[in-house]
Design a protein around this motif. Sequence first.
Motif, PDB file in Angstrom:
ATOM      1  N   GLY A   1      17.800   9.534  62.067  1.00 49.14           N
ATOM      2  CA  GLY A   1      18.161   9.711  63.590  1.00 49.14           C
ATOM      3  C   GLY A   1      18.970  10.795  63.391  1.00 49.14           C
ATOM      4  O   GLY A   1      19.112  11.624  62.404  1.00 49.14           O
ATOM      5  N   THR A   2      19.514  11.076  64.674  1.00 44.97           N
ATOM      6  CA  THR A   2      20.328  12.168  64.942  1.00 44.97           C
ATOM      7  C   THR A   2      21.882  11.695  65.543  1.00 44.97           C
ATOM      8  O   THR A   2      21.847  10.572  66.063  1.00 44.97           O
ATOM      9  CB  THR A   2      20.030  13.274  65.905  1.00 44.97           C
TER      10      THR A   2
ATOM     11  N   ILE B   1      18.440  16.730  71.284  1.00 49.22           N
ATOM     12  CA  ILE B   1      17.898  15.617  70.601  1.00 49.22           C
ATOM     13  C   ILE B   1      19.135  14.627  70.093  1.00 49.22           C
ATOM     14  O   ILE B   1      18.821  14.162  69.083  1.00 49.22           O
ATOM     15  CB  ILE B   1      17.248  16.334  69.430  1.00 49.22           C
TER      16      ILE B   1
ATOM     17  N   GLN C   1      19.209  10.197  68.481  1.00 49.11           N
ATOM     18  CA  GLN C   1      17.711  10.142  68.426  1.00 49.11           C
ATOM     19  C   GLN C   1      17.499   8.621  67.415  1.00 49.11           C
ATOM     20  O   GLN C   1      18.583   8.821  66.350  1.00 49.11           O
ATOM     21  CB  GLN C   1      16.770  10.932  67.896  1.00 49.11           C
ATOM     22  N   SER C   2      16.747   7.708  67.488  1.00 47.57           N
ATOM     23  CA  SER C   2      16.703   6.749  66.543  1.00 47.57           C
ATOM     24  C   SER C   2      15.812   7.273  65.470  1.00 47.57           C
ATOM     25  O   SER C   2      15.063   8.272  65.678  1.00 47.57           O
ATOM     26  CB  SER C   2      16.016   5.565  67.103  1.00 47.57           C
TER      27      SER C   2
ATOM     28  N   ASN D   1      13.127   8.516  63.161  1.00 50.17           N
ATOM     29  CA  ASN D   1      11.507   8.886  63.558  1.00 50.17           C
ATOM     30  C   ASN D   1      11.101   9.860  62.301  1.00 50.17           C
ATOM     31  O   ASN D   1      11.576   9.928  61.308  1.00 50.17           O
ATOM     32  CB  ASN D   1      11.660   9.751  64.830  1.00 50.17           C
TER      33      ASN D   1
END
Length: 296
Positions: free
Chosen positions: A78-79, A66, A69-70, A72
């Motif tokens: 994000g991440t 993951i 990630q943007s 969410n």
Amino acid sequence: MNSQVAVGIKDTTKKRSQIKFIWHRFKKNKLAMIGLFMLIVLTILSISAPLLRDYDKDVISQDVKIRFQSPNREHILGTDQYGRDIFARIIYGGRISLSMGFAVVAIAMLFGSIIGASAGYYGGKIDNILMRIMDVFLAIPQILMAMAIVAALGTDIKNLLMAMTIANIPKFARIVRSAILQIRNQEFIEAARACGTSDARIILKHIIPNAIGPIIVQATLNIAQTIIGIAGLSFIGLGIQPPKPEWGTMLAEAKSQMRNYPYLVIVPGLSIMMAVLAFNLIGDGLRDALDPKLKN
């Protein structure tokens, strides 16, 4: 006995009215109130971090599936490149930065006030010796002194705390000495001496409380500088070490990814900026509220 009680009640009422007056002046400064609001938000998020995110799962644990990630619903910011939740790392990083900022300034203010009060009250050789020692420390830039101490003793939170504290003590010593030199020969100090009051009691009960205004203002500004210093040392590898979530460490880890994923740098950078701006605005507001020249 009744007269002593009445005097105590009168002093308490006077202090409350002074605090109320200072708060009233502080509230009129819109920028200072914005800074206070920002600080309250950061503090609440940092204190409630364990309730919002799990430290082991969201802050430390890595999951490359993951990563990047943007924002969410599950990860609102994000991440990062290791799949760690950025929001969780930001709020836990705030616990480190804010707590260390307050701790460094509190300890430095304590020792700096004692040194400055002793130098200003006694004067003479004691003043010259103490202030020349402080001048030696002031001649060395704060960040360089902290770097030297941490590099010599090791990259540990205790060593970092000690390094930043030593670097901040001379500033408080100078301010307290300057304030005490202005009031040490006033009539209420002479009256206390005539009554046989000990020097330590005069300094702690009569002198330092009358110099508390400049000390508080300097404390708020120094917390901002300490947060920047801690982030700077962490950024170059001499501060908080990964995987602990400190804002400067997050910047250092994300610098190689900033071209493709700029939010990895923007988020911790904005956190540092908000914390520093909040303390600076509060410091300016307190300076205006406590300055007797501006009361009228």
